[in-house]
Design an enzyme around this catalytic site. Structure first.
Site, PDB file in Angstrom:
ATOM      1  N   ASP A 119      23.695 -82.655 -64.898  1.00  0.00           N
ATOM      2  CA  ASP A 119      23.539 -81.896 -63.660  1.00  0.00           C
ATOM      3  C   ASP A 119      24.908 -81.643 -63.040  1.00  0.00           C
ATOM      4  O   ASP A 119      25.843 -82.441 -63.218  1.00  0.00           O
ATOM      5  CB  ASP A 119      22.671 -82.668 -62.668  1.00  0.00           C
ATOM      6  N   ARG A 120      24.998 -80.572 -62.294  1.00  0.00           N
ATOM      7  CA  ARG A 120      26.273 -80.192 -61.675  1.00  0.00           C
ATOM      8  C   ARG A 120      26.871 -81.321 -60.828  1.00  0.00           C
ATOM      9  O   ARG A 120      28.071 -81.571 -60.865  1.00  0.00           O
ATOM     10  CB  ARG A 120      26.059 -78.944 -60.812  1.00  0.00           C
TER      11      ARG A 120
END
Length: 354
Positions: A177-178
């Protein structure tokens, strides 16, 4: 030479015809040379060792970047694509030395994208913790996506490609995930990509994450196996929830340290579902600190009050057998400054020092 006498009348001037402007139909856009259709000639490509065993359709998608999959299947179906001068099907497996005929295909060139600057390239190169001829392992900073899209000009993989223009092949093996920091594998050869992704599917690569969660994590809570279902919010944002209709999922947990109001845990995802650790932590009653998707507003505000500014999830370690050699390897990534700062604040709060 005689002149005609002036009559006092103003001289007649010939009216200039207005220069006609090009007519543009409604909605018509000015042609952009960078986006004009480009047609290539017939290509003959020799399959190398790195593409051995690859499906023909995937091979063509890589050779004809930007061409829709529907067109790829059409030119194969019509017999315009040949392998060793013979007709083939999209699922044909290629062999080293095969000669692939690729017909002329009209495609629109993409407008040039903003290139990552030298500073961000330097940051990403400095984050490489391991490299050999087959792969890279990168300690991805929080806040940087693994790839561009959804309004982002570039992510980790685009930065690496920009910093290494001579690299023939760089592809993500898996994703983070970012807002999650930590270890990401990047393949430098297609054979390494296939190997590493197969190792992930066979669950032979062990991932360990460190997460700061809200509350006092119980010692007896060492596994969460609730099924997870992906869904979309009305605004299009993707989320995940526990649901019997979801996919089987399993995460093991171990408490490492307890602070006042928080616990640092080690989480090992056995399966690889989207947001798996985040939702399994939430399901256990201990959401990950700083998680603006799954933590309630009151808890999020309390975390901000102790200096928390990021999702406290970090891909800490990877254990795997390296491609080609099979050598056992373990890689670890240190916490970043922000993660460390939060833990230090909590330690001070717990001891009452300062």
């Amino acid at each position: 030479m005689s002149r005609k006498p002036a009559t006092g009348k103003p001289a007649k001037t010939r009216a200039k015809k207005p220069t006609p402007h090009p007519v543009r139909s409604a909605g018509a856009r000015k042609a952009d040379p960078a986006r004009e259709p480009v047609k290539q000639g017939v290509l003959w490509v020799t399959v190398d060792e790195d593409n051995h065993g690859q499906r023909l359709d995937n091979f063509l998608l890589a050779q004809l970047r930007g061409v829709p999959r529907s067109i790829i299947y059409r030119i194969v179906r019509k017999g315009e694509v040949r392998v060793n001068k013979g007709r083939v099907k999209p699922d044909t497996r290629l062999v080293t030395g095969d000669q692939v005929r690729i017909p002329p295909v009209v495609r629109k060139e993409k407008a040039p994208q903003a290139a990552p600057g030298s500073r961000v390239q330097g940051v990403m190169e400095a984050a490489v913790v391991f490299e050999n001829d087959q792969m890279l392992v990168v300690n991805k900073p929080s806040g940087i996506a693994v790839h561009g899209g959804s309004g982002l000009s570039f992510g980790l993989i685009e930065v690496l490609r920009s910093a290494r223009p001579e690299a023939r092949f760089l592809e993500l093996v898996h994703r983070l995930d970012r807002d999650t920091s930590g270890l990401v594998m990047v393949a430098k050869k297609r054979s390494a990509l296939r190997y590493l992704q197969d190792e992930l599917r066979q669950r032979r690569i062990r991932k360990q994450y460190h997460a700061l969660v809200a509350g006092d994590w119980p010692d007896k809570l060492n596994r969460v196996g609730e099924p997870l279902l992906r869904y979309e919010m009305p605004n299009g944002e993707r989320r995940v929830k526990v649901d019997e209709a979801g996919k089987a999922s399993l995460t093991t947990f171990r408490c490492l340290t307890r602070f006042k109001g928080y616990s640092l845990v080690e989480a090992s995802p056995i399966t690889g579902r989207t947001h798996q650790i985040r939702v399994h932590s939430l399901c256990a009653g201990h959401p990950i600190a700083g998680d603006d998707k799954y933590m309630d507003d009151v808890s999020l505000k309390a975390f901000r009050a102790v200096g928390g500014q990021r999702l406290m999830l970090h891909a800490r370690a990877l254990e795997l057998a390296l491609p080609v050699t099979g050598e056992a390897a373990r890689f670890e990534a240190p916490y970043d400054e922000v993660f460390n700062h939060v833990l230090s604040r909590l330690e001070v709060r717990a001891t009452g020092a300062g």
